[in-house]
Write an enzyme that holds these catalytic residues in place. Structure first.
Site, short mmCIF file in Angstrom:
data_model
loop_
_atom_site.label_atom_id
_atom_site.label_comp_id
_atom_site.label_asym_id
_atom_site.label_seq_id
_atom_site.Cartn_x
_atom_site.Cartn_y
_atom_site.Cartn_z
N GLY A 1 5.97 -9.95 -13.00
CA GLY A 1 6.31 -9.12 -11.85
C GLY A 1 5.05 -8.46 -11.32
O GLY A 1 4.06 -8.31 -12.05
N GLN B 1 0.07 -2.30 -6.98
CA GLN B 1 -0.94 -2.79 -7.94
C GLN B 1 -2.06 -3.57 -7.29
O GLN B 1 -3.10 -3.78 -7.90
CB GLN B 1 -0.26 -3.67 -9.00
CG GLN B 1 0.68 -2.91 -9.91
CD GLN B 1 1.37 -3.86 -10.86
OE1 GLN B 1 2.37 -4.48 -10.51
NE2 GLN B 1 0.82 -4.01 -12.05
N CYS C 1 2.24 -4.77 -18.58
CA CYS C 1 1.98 -4.54 -17.16
C CYS C 1 0.59 -5.08 -16.85
O CYS C 1 -0.35 -4.88 -17.62
CB CYS C 1 2.03 -3.03 -16.90
SG CYS C 1 1.68 -2.59 -15.19
N LEU C 2 0.46 -5.76 -15.72
CA LEU C 2 -0.85 -6.33 -15.36
C LEU C 2 -1.89 -5.24 -15.12
O LEU C 2 -3.09 -5.52 -15.16
CB LEU C 2 -0.72 -7.23 -14.13
CG LEU C 2 0.10 -8.52 -14.33
CD1 LEU C 2 0.28 -9.27 -13.02
CD2 LEU C 2 -0.55 -9.41 -15.39
N HIS D 1 10.89 -1.76 -13.44
CA HIS D 1 9.46 -1.50 -13.70
C HIS D 1 8.66 -1.59 -12.40
O HIS D 1 7.83 -0.72 -12.10
CB HIS D 1 8.97 -2.52 -14.75
CG HIS D 1 7.52 -2.50 -15.04
ND1 HIS D 1 7.01 -2.26 -16.31
CD2 HIS D 1 6.42 -2.73 -14.26
CE1 HIS D 1 5.68 -2.32 -16.27
NE2 HIS D 1 5.30 -2.61 -15.04
N GLU D 2 8.92 -2.64 -11.61
CA GLU D 2 8.16 -2.81 -10.36
C GLU D 2 8.54 -1.75 -9.32
O GLU D 2 7.69 -1.27 -8.56
CB GLU D 2 8.36 -4.22 -9.78
CG GLU D 2 8.00 -5.38 -10.70
CD GLU D 2 6.65 -5.24 -11.38
OE1 GLU D 2 5.74 -4.60 -10.83
OE2 GLU D 2 6.52 -5.78 -12.50
N HIS E 1 6.55 1.28 -9.89
CA HIS E 1 5.19 1.20 -9.32
C HIS E 1 5.21 1.65 -7.86
O HIS E 1 4.30 2.35 -7.42
CB HIS E 1 4.66 -0.23 -9.35
CG HIS E 1 4.06 -0.65 -10.65
ND1 HIS E 1 2.99 0.00 -11.22
CD2 HIS E 1 4.36 -1.67 -11.49
CE1 HIS E 1 2.67 -0.61 -12.35
NE2 HIS E 1 3.48 -1.63 -12.54
NI NI Z 1 3.52 -3.06 -14.03
#
Ligand code: NI
Length: 169
Positions: A46, A51, A91-92, A133-134, A137
């Site tokens: 995701g 991000q 998470c990236l 989660h996204e 963000h």
């Molecule tokens: Ni993330």
């Protein structure tokens, strides 16, 4: 298409609240295409526009094993939540860091697709985790915000250490 640079914690830009998308135009389609390329290229499941330092309410996800079920949600809103689940998240923006987070088991989300059409998706399990989660963000929140202060500082120290090793220090 092109890969975008991913902001890494503790970059303060990750705390920005994204604004709703108003124009469903070619620029938006390009952003979504680039976000998919960036997510797949980083082996992520995701990615939120936040991000990649674009502060608009856009997220992409793909939790399928075959990496062939791309889902893009624009201006997502949670209509209903049900149950709870604990899932180990990564998470990236936090490379190499994983932690258990408790979230709703099922969510019903209203959003727009890239063409601007209203869609309602009902998801559960890992995909529900991913979407929550996204969406966090997009609101300037990150998954470590849910952890106890002790657990959080432990993981962030690990992140710092990894980063120093990565630059050869
Ligand atoms: Ni993330």
């Amino acid at each position: 298409m092109s890969k975008l640079a991913i902001l890494e914690f503790p970059d303060p830009r990750l705390r920005t609240r994204a604004a709703p998308v108003e124009h469903f135009d070619a620029e938006l389609k390009q952003l979504v295409a680039d976000m998919f390329e960036t997510m797949y290229g980083a082996d992520g499941v995701g990615l939120a526009a936040t991000q990649v330092n674009v502060h608009r309410q856009v997220l992409v996800a793909d939790m399928s094993e075959g990496r062939n079920e791309p889902l893009a949600l624009i201006n997502p809103e949670i209509l209903e939540k049900d149950g709870s689940q604990v899932y180990q998240e990564g998470c990236l923006s936090f490379p190499g860091i994983y932690a258990d987070v408790t979230r709703a088991l099922k969510v019903k989300v209203k959003a727009r697709d890239v063409e601007g059409r209203e869609i309602v998706v009902e998801v559960e399990g890992p995909l529900a985790v991913c979407i929550q989660h996204e969406m966090d963000h997009l609101a300037g929140k990150v998954f470590v915000d849910y952890l106890s202060p002790l657990k959080r500082s432990m993981l962030l120290k690990r992140l710092e250490k990894q980063r120093k090793q990565a630059v050869g220090g």
